[in-house]
Scaffold this motif. Structure first.
Motif, mmCIF file in Angstrom:
data_model
loop_
_atom_site.group_PDB
_atom_site.id
_atom_site.type_symbol
_atom_site.label_atom_id
_atom_site.label_comp_id
_atom_site.label_asym_id
_atom_site.label_seq_id
_atom_site.Cartn_x
_atom_site.Cartn_y
_atom_site.Cartn_z
ATOM 1 N N GLY A 2 0.818 -1.210 0.000
ATOM 2 C CA GLY A 2 0.000 0.000 0.000
ATOM 3 C C GLY A 2 0.849 1.257 0.000
ATOM 4 N N ILE A 3 1.971 1.208 0.686
ATOM 5 C CA ILE A 3 2.871 2.369 0.727
ATOM 6 C C ILE A 3 3.474 2.620 -0.645
ATOM 7 C CG2 ILE A 3 5.028 3.229 1.716
ATOM 8 C CD1 ILE A 3 4.288 1.761 4.290
ATOM 9 N N LEU A 4 3.781 1.555 -1.368
ATOM 10 C CA LEU A 4 4.327 1.692 -2.713
ATOM 11 C C LEU A 4 3.343 2.413 -3.631
ATOM 12 C CD1 LEU A 4 6.546 1.083 -4.759
ATOM 13 C CD2 LEU A 4 5.426 -1.089 -5.200
ATOM 14 N N TRP A 5 2.052 2.057 -3.559
ATOM 15 C CA TRP A 5 1.036 2.733 -4.375
ATOM 16 C C TRP A 5 0.924 4.204 -4.003
ATOM 17 C CZ3 TRP A 5 -0.402 1.140 -8.791
ATOM 18 C CH2 TRP A 5 -0.455 -0.208 -9.073
ATOM 19 N N PHE A 6 0.976 4.502 -2.702
ATOM 20 C CA PHE A 6 0.912 5.887 -2.247
ATOM 21 C C PHE A 6 2.073 6.696 -2.811
ATOM 22 C CE2 PHE A 6 2.109 9.165 0.845
ATOM 23 C CZ PHE A 6 0.945 9.925 0.816
ATOM 24 N N ILE A 7 3.262 6.133 -2.786
ATOM 25 C CA ILE A 7 4.444 6.827 -3.317
ATOM 26 C C ILE A 7 4.312 7.043 -4.818
ATOM 27 C CG2 ILE A 7 6.927 6.585 -3.720
ATOM 28 C CD1 ILE A 7 7.068 5.189 -0.966
ATOM 29 N N LEU A 8 3.837 6.029 -5.546
ATOM 30 C CA LEU A 8 3.672 6.169 -6.994
ATOM 31 C C LEU A 8 2.637 7.234 -7.352
ATOM 32 C CD1 LEU A 8 3.819 2.441 -8.141
ATOM 33 C CD2 LEU A 8 5.540 4.216 -8.498
ATOM 34 N N ILE A 9 1.533 7.279 -6.610
ATOM 35 C CA ILE A 9 0.520 8.309 -6.861
ATOM 36 C C ILE A 9 1.081 9.692 -6.557
ATOM 37 C CG2 ILE A 9 -1.693 9.217 -6.042
ATOM 38 C CD1 ILE A 9 -2.581 6.276 -5.720
ATOM 39 N N PHE A 10 1.800 9.833 -5.468
ATOM 40 C CA PHE A 10 2.388 11.120 -5.105
ATOM 41 C C PHE A 10 3.370 11.594 -6.170
ATOM 42 C CE2 PHE A 10 5.647 13.687 -2.992
ATOM 43 C CZ PHE A 10 4.837 14.696 -2.490
#
Length: 65
Positions: A2-10
């Protein structure tokens, strides 16, 4: 994961050159909105492309003499 997706969206939100940010939108009389502009507004540009839009209201005022 989930953190990886958050970083990619940011990273995606901050990497677009056409986005001017909320300060620029508000300074020019617009409002940042998520998704779609409401009735009576039009898309002027993006605050954070492609999700957050800079919407301005349609000017229907007429000049009085």
């Amino acid at each position: 994961m989930g953190i990886l997706w958050f970083i990619l969206i940011f990273i995606s939100l901050t990497s677009h050159g056409d986005a001017h940010g909320p300060d620029s939108c508000n300074h020019e009389g617009g409002l940042c909105r998520v998704g779609n502009c409401i009735s009576g507004e039009y898309l002027a540009r993006y605050c954070f492309e492609p999700i957050i839009l800079c919407c301005k209201s349609l000017s229907t005022t007429t000049a009085k003499r």
